[in-house]
Design a protein around this motif. Structure first.
Motif, PDB file in Angstrom:
ATOM      1  N   THR A 176       0.847  -1.190   0.000  1.00  0.00           N
ATOM      2  CA  THR A 176       0.000   0.000   0.000  1.00  0.00           C
ATOM      3  C   THR A 176       0.884   1.242   0.000  1.00  0.00           C
ATOM      4  OG1 THR A 176      -0.120  -0.119   2.419  1.00  0.00           O
ATOM      5  CG2 THR A 176      -1.929  -1.114   1.170  1.00  0.00           C
ATOM      6  N   LEU A 178       0.876   5.550   0.214  1.00  0.00           N
ATOM      7  CA  LEU A 178       0.094   6.703   0.665  1.00  0.00           C
ATOM      8  C   LEU A 178       0.896   7.986   0.494  1.00  0.00           C
ATOM      9  CD1 LEU A 178      -2.251   8.104   2.321  1.00  0.00           C
ATOM     10  CD2 LEU A 178      -0.909   7.545   4.377  1.00  0.00           C
ATOM     11  N   ASN A 219      -4.310  -0.119  -4.102  1.00  0.00           N
ATOM     12  CA  ASN A 219      -3.312   0.082  -3.052  1.00  0.00           C
ATOM     13  C   ASN A 219      -2.809   1.518  -2.942  1.00  0.00           C
ATOM     14  OD1 ASN A 219      -3.312  -2.499  -2.077  1.00  0.00           O
ATOM     15  ND2 ASN A 219      -1.501  -3.174  -3.203  1.00  0.00           N
ATOM     16  N   ARG A 221      -3.365   5.541  -2.446  1.00  0.00           N
ATOM     17  CA  ARG A 221      -4.341   6.525  -1.976  1.00  0.00           C
ATOM     18  C   ARG A 221      -3.629   7.804  -1.552  1.00  0.00           C
ATOM     19  NH1 ARG A 221      -3.849   2.915   2.358  1.00  0.00           N
ATOM     20  NH2 ARG A 221      -3.475   3.882   4.403  1.00  0.00           N
ATOM     21  N   GLN A 246      -8.117   6.738  -5.603  1.00  0.00           N
ATOM     22  CA  GLN A 246      -8.513   6.907  -4.208  1.00  0.00           C
ATOM     23  C   GLN A 246      -7.817   8.147  -3.623  1.00  0.00           C
ATOM     24  OE1 GLN A 246     -10.845   4.736  -2.803  1.00  0.00           O
ATOM     25  NE2 GLN A 246     -10.917   4.081  -4.945  1.00  0.00           N
ATOM     26  N   ARG A 258      -9.173   8.982   9.721  1.00  0.00           N
ATOM     27  CA  ARG A 258      -8.338   7.963   9.079  1.00  0.00           C
ATOM     28  C   ARG A 258      -7.073   7.674   9.890  1.00  0.00           C
ATOM     29  NH1 ARG A 258      -9.897   6.937   3.859  1.00  0.00           N
ATOM     30  NH2 ARG A 258     -11.551   8.288   3.067  1.00  0.00           N
ATOM     31  N   ASN A 260      -6.293   5.516  12.045  1.00  0.00           N
ATOM     32  CA  ASN A 260      -5.901   4.124  12.248  1.00  0.00           C
ATOM     33  C   ASN A 260      -5.440   3.424  10.962  1.00  0.00           C
ATOM     34  OD1 ASN A 260      -6.438   4.174  15.023  1.00  0.00           O
ATOM     35  ND2 ASN A 260      -8.627   3.817  14.663  1.00  0.00           N
ATOM     36  N   GLU A 261      -5.461   4.108   9.831  1.00  0.00           N
ATOM     37  CA  GLU A 261      -4.993   3.512   8.587  1.00  0.00           C
ATOM     38  C   GLU A 261      -3.468   3.571   8.530  1.00  0.00           C
ATOM     39  OE1 GLU A 261      -6.872   5.393   5.278  1.00  0.00           O
ATOM     40  OE2 GLU A 261      -8.913   5.023   6.014  1.00  0.00           O
ATOM     41  N   ARG A 262      -2.844   2.518   8.034  1.00  0.00           N
ATOM     42  CA  ARG A 262      -1.393   2.456   7.900  1.00  0.00           C
ATOM     43  C   ARG A 262      -1.033   2.188   6.434  1.00  0.00           C
ATOM     44  NH1 ARG A 262      -2.003   4.147  12.262  1.00  0.00           N
ATOM     45  NH2 ARG A 262      -1.069   3.522  14.246  1.00  0.00           N
ATOM     46  N   ALA A 263       0.229   2.390   6.091  1.00  0.00           N
ATOM     47  CA  ALA A 263       0.682   2.136   4.722  1.00  0.00           C
ATOM     48  C   ALA A 263       2.065   1.513   4.758  1.00  0.00           C
ATOM     49  CB  ALA A 263       0.694   3.419   3.903  1.00  0.00           C
ATOM     50  N   HIS A 303       2.581   6.261  10.870  1.00  0.00           N
ATOM     51  CA  HIS A 303       1.596   5.549  10.055  1.00  0.00           C
ATOM     52  C   HIS A 303       2.217   4.569   9.070  1.00  0.00           C
ATOM     53  CE1 HIS A 303      -1.063   8.480  11.858  1.00  0.00           C
ATOM     54  NE2 HIS A 303      -2.070   7.725  11.462  1.00  0.00           N
ATOM     55  N   THR A 305       3.634   0.800   8.398  1.00  0.00           N
ATOM     56  CA  THR A 305       3.473  -0.536   8.950  1.00  0.00           C
ATOM     57  C   THR A 305       4.786  -0.984   9.594  1.00  0.00           C
ATOM     58  OG1 THR A 305       4.040  -1.474   6.803  1.00  0.00           O
ATOM     59  CG2 THR A 305       1.693  -1.171   7.277  1.00  0.00           C
TER      60      THR A 305
END
Length: 829
Positions: A176, A178, A219, A221, A246, A258, A260-263, A303, A305
């Motif tokens: 992913t 970002l 993947n 965004r 996205q 957002r 809690n979103e990770r990349a 953010h 992973t």
């Protein structure tokens, strides 16, 4: 690569709008809306051709179809009313996907002139949607006009810098990606291309499965706080192959939606500027701050992973600022994810900003394996660092990329780094950095300035000189009439050794430099030095270094500091670099006895005099034709003597057109603006098919090529048969008995001011074929032409010899100084 015709259309569309809409951002928005409108109709037409149905302009929206708008016989005001109504109502269209509704959200026509709209839509009608890379690159070019600083401190990141960072971080097909401050989505698109290229076979065919492609598109965004940027990035990504991009309108620093979103990969050039009063973030950040650059870097680090990687451009305040939040952030990065810092040149964002930046490379997996941080310095990125950012022949990026990759490889494979010696960097232990109370991320701070292998004692500058910080006079105490002391603020008037003439004076000097003082630029940039030979007032951009007469010869001090000025650094703020008096005093230099200092100065003076003399010839020489008014004058359009041929560019997305045996000249093949180039080879070549299926023409050897678009007046002589792009008018000599081709080239070079004056257009001016044909050159008898060419040849050889002399004697100076430091430098015999 952007094809010239598409670029011309975009420039024309902007030129039409500029009278009604001078703001570049507004122009880009209107072109974006109009292109999207046209492309939707193109897709409807394609669907019908394939046996399908129209979806975008169906039902109640059928009346807004492009064909009716452009070719429906509407009057000017009818067209204006229909188009204005269409773009306003388009978000209500049930036949278009959410992406397109977002693009038309809040769209409106900001002017009411029917003729302007008709001319504008006529240009838009020339575009065709083919979902190709050509159109995506065209949109990237359109977005380049948004390079100026935005309200939130955004800057458009140059494409080659984006690609450089993406190559370092190396996103994979299953990861992913970002960008939390995505702007126009440059990092996301570059990452997408990088993955596609990495998953192709030797023939360039993709090895990705349909499932791979679907995951890949999902993947990527991006977030941006500006709805206008979101709109532009959506279109940009769509044109580069993302069916459902996205990109979300989202305030990364103040919203928790957002969080809690990770990349796996984060790439960004976050805003450098904090609004007045600072940012008011939520309380989930590890580092408490109101500065946007601190919060963005904190966000990115948090953010990723567990094995995530990031490349982020930061202002140098992140590297040097001493406030608590900056120090906390740096300590957190060192303990968690930082593996490399890459200092970029100060002019990367010119002409929009001179802000100095660095790239932080984060890798959580590698950071746990390494006790070291690598520091790299990019001095040249392939473009000049002035306002024009013209191409140059010095580019450190490929070598720095290779060295960063090697450092990362060694960590990954647990290879030793003891013998790792990068040309553009060095390695520092984390322990050493963490011992620094400020935890500064400047590699130069942890490397002694100068070499301790000198045969002479090494002393700090403060031991042998007084350092005087500059202070600008108050208020309105300046004048340009020569009253009072000359005033100098920075390095603008620096000469090769001695300070040049002043532009301002003051009657209220606060800090004074005396004759013999060494001047150092202490603010943006730090390090350049000069000597003053008269009494002056110095402002805050300078410091005066006053040598102790019994220990340091002033010119010796100048030459020693000049030899290490690229290594001199200091504390940097968010906007510009600076060095204080205390840090100047800490600079270490070798100190031979006074008589040795003076001997070295005498040697270097001699070299410098030779350099100055040679440079005067090089800088002031221009090939001139001594015109006799009795000579006949002919026009370049004289068909008996000359033929004028234009150039052309084959489609860049057809690989079979490129890489053949036919040289194809562009501006890069005529690097000199002052002389006539001799073109024996070119950077790019065409195949026979590329030549045949384009408007390019094969020109015979001896053709005189003249640049007549954007950069006007570069002249060259083809020493091999070749073709050119559209930016040239090419003169073929038909009568070689009466005309000498080299003479014609020099005569045209003398007419550059006329070419520039006759050129027309908006942002990129062009000399038309008709006006080019009207140029007049004096044409003496052929033997006179040949004599003039011979004389100019002798003169240009003299100039070339002086260029070589400059290089040679600069090497002599460097060699003498390297001996002083205890190093050696080979100089050619």
């Amino acid at each position: 690569m952007l094809d010239t015709e598409t670029k011309r259309r975009i420039d024309t569309a902007r030129d039409i709008l500029v009278g009604k809409l001078p703001d570049p951002k507004g122009q880009v928005e209107q072109i974006t809306i109009a292109l999207t409108y046209k492309f939707m109709d193109d897709m409807d037409a394609r669907s019908e051709e394939l046996g399908g149905e129209r979806t975008f302009f169906d039902g109640d929206f059928q009346k807004y179809g492009w064909a009716r708008l452009i070719r429906g016989g509407l009057g000017g005001h009818e067209m204006l009313g229909l188009y204005s109504e269409a773009i306003t109502k388009m978000p209500e269209n049930p036949g278009i996907p959410p992406l397109f509704r977002d693009i038309f959200k809040n769209a409106y026509l900001p002017y009411r002139d029917p003729e302007t709209l008709r001319a504008f839509l006529k240009v838009i009608d020339e575009f065709e949607y083919d979902h190709s890379e050509r159109l995506g690159d065209a949109f990237e070019y359109l977005l380049s006009v948004l390079g100026s600083q935005g309200d939130a401190g955004q800057f458009r990141t140059p494409r080659h810098i984006i690609d450089f960072i993406v190559s370092i971080v190396d996103p994979k097909k299953d990861e992913t990606v970002l960008d939390p401050a995505c702007g126009t989505a440059g990092f996301l698109i570059s990452s997408y291309k990088h993955v596609l290229q990495a998953n192709a076979d030797r023939d360039g065919n993709s090895t990705l499965t349909p499932d791979d492609r679907q995951r890949l598109a999902d993947n990527f965004r991006g977030y941006d706080i500006s709805p206008d940027m979101v709109r532009l990035s959506l279109v940009n990504m769509y044109l580069h192959g993302f069916p459902d991009p996205q990109v979300h309108e989202y305030d990364t620093l103040t919203s928790e939606d957002r969080w809690n979103e990770r990349a796996d990969v984060i790439l960004a050039n976050p805003p450098f500027m904090s609004p007045k009063g600072g940012i008011r973030p939520h309380n989930r950040f590890s580092v408490q701050s109101s500065r946007s650059e601190v919060l963005f870097v904190d966000y990115i680090a948090e953010h990723l992973t567990a094995n995530g990687r990031a490349g982020v451009i930061v202002p140098e305040g992140i590297v040097f600022q001493t406030q608590t939040a900056y120090r906390q952030l740096r300590r957190m990065l060192l303990s968690d994810s930082l593996i490399a810092v890459i200092s970029l040149p100060g002019g990367v964002f010119n002409p929009y900003s001179g802000v100095k930046t660095s790239v932080l490379v984060l890798d959580k997996a590698l950071a746990t394996r390494s006790d070291d941080i690598a520091f790299f310095t990019v001095d040249n990125d392939g473009l000049g660092l002035g306002a024009q950012r013209r191409p140059i022949d010095r580019n450190d990026l490929p070598q720095v990329l290779a060295e960063v990759r090697e450092f990362m490889r060694r960590i990954r494979e647990r290879d030793a780094i003891d013998d790792y010696s990068p040309a553009f960097g060095h390695v520092v232990s984390k322990e050493l950095i963490l011992r620094d109370p400020e935890c500064t991320l400047s590699g130069a701070r942890y490397r002694t300035v100068g070499a301790r292998s000198s045969q002479y004692p090494v002393v700090s500058l403060g031991e042998v000189a007084e350092v005087i910080a500059g202070q600008s006079p108050p208020g309105e105490s300046y004048n340009e009439t020569g009253t009072g002391l000359p005033f100098y603020q920075g390095k603008v008037a620096f000469g090769p050794v001695f300070l040049g003439p002043p532009l301002r004076w003051t009657t209220e000097p606060q800090r004074v430099a005396e004759p013999g003082d060494i001047l150092m630029s202490v603010r943006a940039p730090v390090g350049p030095v000069n000597v003053t030979n008269h009494r002056i007032c110095i402002g805050r951009g300078l410091a005066a270094i006053r040598p102790d007469a019994g220990r340091l010869v002033p010119e010796f001090g100048f030459y020693v500091l000049r030899s290490i000025e690229n290594q001199i650094t200091g504390n940097l703020g968010a906007a510009f670099a600076s060095i204080n008096r205390a840090d100047i005093e800490k600079i270490e230099i070798p100190l031979p006895p006074l008589h040795v200092q003076q001997e070295l100065v005498n040697e270097l003076r001699d070299y410098q005099r030779l350099i100055d003399g040679a440079r005067a010839i090089v800088d002031h020489y221009r090939p001139r034709i001594p015109v006799d008014y009795r000579w006949p004058v002919v026009r370049v359009g004289n068909a008996d003597l000359f033929a004028i041929e234009s150039g052309g560019t084959p489609r860049t997305d057809v690989a079979e057109y490129w890489g053949g045996s036919i040289p194809w000249a562009t501006l890069i093949d005529l690097p000199s603006s002052d002389f006539v180039s001799q073109i024996t080879s070119t950077a790019r070549t065409l195949t026979e098919r590329g030549l045949a299926e384009s408007s390019a023409t094969l020109l015979p050897e001896g053709t005189v090529v003249v640049s007549t678009r954007a950069t006007i007046g570069r002249v060259g002589i083809a020493r091999v048969p070749l073709a050119t792009n559209q930016g040239f008018k090419n003169v073929i000599i038909r009568d070689s008995v009466e005309v000498n081709r080299a003479y014609v080239a020099f005569a045209l070079k003398n007419l550059v001011p006329t070419m520039v004056a006759w050129a027309t257009g908006g942002t990129f001016k062009e000399l038309s074929r008709a006006k080019f044909a009207e140029l007049e050159i004096p044409l003496p008898p052929i033997e006179v032409q040949e004599a003039i060419v011979s004389e100019i040849g002798v003169e240009t050889q003299l100039v070339a010899s002086n260029r070589e002399a400059i290089t040679r004697f600069e090497e002599r100076i460097a060699s003498a100084l390297s001996r002083l430091w205890g190093a050696s430098l080979e100089v050619s015999a």
